[in-house]
Design a protein around this motif. Structure first.
Motif, PDB file in Angstrom:
ATOM      1  N   ALA A 219      -3.424  -7.062   1.299  1.00 12.57           N
ATOM      2  CA  ALA A 219      -2.305  -6.848   1.689  1.00 12.57           C
ATOM      3  C   ALA A 219      -1.724  -5.761   1.337  1.00 12.57           C
ATOM      4  O   ALA A 219      -0.683  -4.510   2.272  1.00 12.57           O
ATOM      5  N   ARG A 220      -1.614  -4.971  -0.120  1.00 14.41           N
ATOM      6  CA  ARG A 220      -1.075  -4.144  -0.706  1.00 14.41           C
ATOM      7  C   ARG A 220      -1.362  -3.081   0.202  1.00 14.41           C
ATOM      8  O   ARG A 220      -1.089  -2.195   0.514  1.00 14.41           O
ATOM      9  N   LEU A 221      -3.114  -3.043   0.315  1.00 15.80           N
ATOM     10  CA  LEU A 221      -3.755  -1.985   0.255  1.00 15.80           C
ATOM     11  C   LEU A 221      -3.797  -1.957   2.237  1.00 15.80           C
ATOM     12  O   LEU A 221      -3.175  -0.139   2.938  1.00 15.80           O
ATOM     13  N   SER A 222      -3.291  -2.344   2.878  1.00 19.98           N
ATOM     14  CA  SER A 222      -3.179  -2.248   4.310  1.00 19.98           C
ATOM     15  C   SER A 222      -1.991  -1.532   4.375  1.00 19.98           C
ATOM     16  O   SER A 222      -1.398  -0.581   5.828  1.00 19.98           O
ATOM     17  N   SER A 223      -1.085  -1.478   3.624  1.00 20.45           N
ATOM     18  CA  SER A 223       0.783  -1.194   3.490  1.00 20.45           C
ATOM     19  C   SER A 223       0.867   0.159   3.202  1.00 20.45           C
ATOM     20  O   SER A 223       1.881   0.563   3.983  1.00 20.45           O
ATOM     21  N   MET A 224       0.051   0.266   2.188  1.00 22.83           N
ATOM     22  CA  MET A 224      -0.211   1.623   1.706  1.00 22.83           C
ATOM     23  C   MET A 224      -0.393   3.236   3.050  1.00 22.83           C
ATOM     24  O   MET A 224      -1.327   3.249   3.953  1.00 22.83           O
ATOM     25  N   SER A 225       0.306   4.167   2.422  1.00 24.14           N
ATOM     26  CA  SER A 225      -0.972   5.602   4.213  1.00 24.14           C
ATOM     27  C   SER A 225      -1.171   5.851   3.755  1.00 24.14           C
ATOM     28  O   SER A 225      -1.849   5.546   2.519  1.00 24.14           O
ATOM     29  N   PRO A 226      -2.688   6.917   3.830  1.00 22.41           N
ATOM     30  CA  PRO A 226      -4.165   7.210   3.589  1.00 22.41           C
ATOM     31  C   PRO A 226      -3.843   7.880   1.871  1.00 22.41           C
ATOM     32  O   PRO A 226      -4.524   7.809   1.587  1.00 22.41           O
TER      33      PRO A 226
END
Length: 399
Positions: free
Chosen positions: A319-326
Motif C-alpha cells: 500500500a505504501r509503495l503504490s501511493s508513492m511517486s516514482p
C-alpha cells in the motif's frame, strides 16, 4: 470480466510453447532435516539437497563438472553455473541483468528491436561465461515473452546463431514445475496445503501443493499472463497525483483478481482453515518487498532467502509503495531506477494472491527456475553415470 483483458487475449497475441518440455529428466528431492521451530522474521535453513549429485561425473584430475541454468524472462536474463558438492551444489558463477525483453509486447504483440538488442548483449556475456567455465551440461529456457511474441521463434534462432545458446521456449506448466522444484525446500513445515507462486515479468504462476514425501504433491496450478511488465503495460494511467496512482493500483488489482478467479474458486475449500495454510513466493517482487521490510541499505540474499514475514506487513508495504511517486520509490534502497516503475504491479499481484490465499505469513525465496533446472541437470546426469557404470560392470561379469 476485467476492465483490461490479459495481454494474450488481445488481438494478434497467439499462444506458444504448449505442453511440458521433456528435454530434461525429472527427479525427486530428499527433504532437508526438520529445523527447530521458527518465529516470524527468521529464515528457513538454506540447504539445497538433491538426489544423486554426489555421483556426478568428474572432469580432468577428478574435478567436479560444471552445470548451468539460464532463465530468459520478460524482464531479466539470469544465469547460474554450479558444481555438485556432496548432496548440494556450489554456485561458481552467476549473472543477472534487467533486459526488459517484453517491453511493449502487451501492446504490439512482438519483441521490439531495442529489447532484442539489450537481450543479445546480455546473452553474449552468458555465452562467454559458459565457455570460460567449461560447462558440461546446460539448459537455457525462455518464458512468457518468447511464448507470446509473434517473432519469438525467430529471436530464439538468432540467439542460437549468434551466441550458440539453444533456448527452449517452455510452457507455463513447465515454468511452474521448475519454480516449485527450485524453491519448495523453503516451504514452512506444517500439515496444511500451500500455494507456491512466481511473479514474473510477463506471467504469474500459482501452484497448490500438499506435503507428500520427498517433495510436495501438486494438486492444482494456474498461469495468468500478468507479470510486472505486462500488467504495467496493460493497465495504463498517470503517476502524477496520489488519487491517480491509487485509482490505477485499484484497476491493476481488479484485473489480476479477475484473471485469478478460476483458480480462486478451485482452491477456496483448501483455504478454509487459515491457521494451517502456507504461502511461499519466488520473484523479484517478494524479495524486493522483503528487503524494504528489513530496511536493508542494499540487497542481501543471505538475509532475504528463507525469510518468513507476516502477510499483513507485506500488505502495508504494498500500500505504501503504490501511493508513492516514482521519484520516492526510486530513492528507496533495493528498488532504484530499474524496479521503481514495475514494483507497483508486483504489489498488486501479491495483494491479489493474498486475497485468494490468506495465509498469515509469507515465505520468501530468492531461488526458483534456475535452481530447479540445476537440480534436474545434475541428478539426470548422475543417473546416467550410474546406469553406464552398471552396464560396464555387467559386461565385466559376463567376461
Amino acid at each position: 470480466m476485467a476492465d483490461n483483458p490479459p495481454p494474450d487475449m488481445i488481438k494478434g497475441h497467439g499462444k506458444r510453447g504448449g505442453g511440458s518440455s521433456g528435454k530434461v529428466a525429472d527427479f525427486r528431492y530428499k527433504r532437508p532435516p526438520r529445523p527447530e521451530p521458527r518465529s516470524v522474521g527468521t529464515r528457513k535453513p538454506r540447504a539445497l539437497t538433491a538426489e544423486g549429485p554426489s555421483f556426478a561425473p568428474k572432469g580432468p584430475a577428478g574435478s567436479r563438472q560444471a552445470y548451468a541454468a539460464l532463465d530468459l524472462g520478460t524482464n531479466n536474463c539470469r544465469l547460474l553455473i554450479a558444481r555438485p558438492s556432496g548432496e548440494n551444489f556450489t554456485v561458481i558463477d552467476a549473472f543477472s541483468r534487467v533486459v526488459r525483453l517484453g517491453e511493449g509486447l502487451a501492446m504490439n504483440g512482438q519483441l521490439s528491436d531495442q529489447a532484442m538488442e539489450r537481450t543479445m548483449a546480455a546473452l553474449h556475456v552468458c555465452a562467454e561465461k559458459l565457455r570460460r567455465r567449461h560447462v558440461r551440461l546446460a539448459r537455457s529456457v525462455a518464458t512468457e515473452a518468447c511464448r507470446r511474441a509473434s517473432n519469438g521463434a525467430q529471436f530464439i534462432e538468432r540467439v542460437r546463431e549468434e551466441t550458440g545458446i539453444a533456448l527452449d521456449i517452455i510452457s507455463a506448466q513447465e515454468e511452474a514445475r521448475l519454480a516449485v522444484l527450485g524453491c519448495h525446500v523453503l516451504l514452512e513445515d506444517g500439515p496444511g496445503p500451500a500455494v507456491i507462486f512466481d511473479i514474473g515479468g510477463g506471467s504469474t504462476e500459482l501452484v497448490l501443493v500438499e506435503p507428500s514425501g520427498a517433495v510436495p504433491r501438486i494438486i492444482d496450478w494456474m498461469s495468468v499472463p500478468y507479470g510486472v511488465v505486462s500488467l504495467s503495460d496493460t493497465v495504463g494511467g498517470s503517476d502524477d497525483e496520489l488519487a491517480a496512482r491509487q485509482e490505477r493500483y485499484a484497476r491493476m488489482k481488479h484485473a489480476v483478481l479477475s484473471a485469478f478467479e478460476p483458480f480462486a474458486q478451485r482452491v477456496r475449500a483448501f483455504a478454509r482453515d487459515r491457521s494451517t495454510i502456507r504461502l511461499l513466493g519466488t520473484s523479484g517482487t517478494v524479495t524486493t518487498l522483503a528487503s524494504v521490510h528489513l530496511g536493508l541499505p542494499q540487497y542481501d540474499r543471505q538475509a532475504v532467502d528463507g525469510l518468513i514475514v507476516h502477510s499483513s506487513a507485506m500488505r502495508d508495504i504494498s500500500a505504501r509503495l503504490s501511493s508513492m511517486s516514482p521519484a520516492e520509490r526510486q530513492a528507496l534502497p533495493c528498488i532504484g531506477d530499474d524496479r521503481a516503475s514495475l514494483v507497483v504491479a508486483g504489489c498488486a499481484i501479491l495483494e491479489s494472491i493474498l486475497d485468494i490465499w490468506p495465509a498469515p505469513t509469507l515465505g520468501v525465496a530468492d531461488r526458483g527456475i534456475r535452481e530447479g533446472i540445476l537440480r534436474s541437470l545434475i541428478a539426470a546426469d548422475a543417473q546416467g553415470e550410474r546406469s553406464r557404470a552398471e552396464i560396464l560392470a555387467a559386461r565385466g561379469d559376463a567376461k
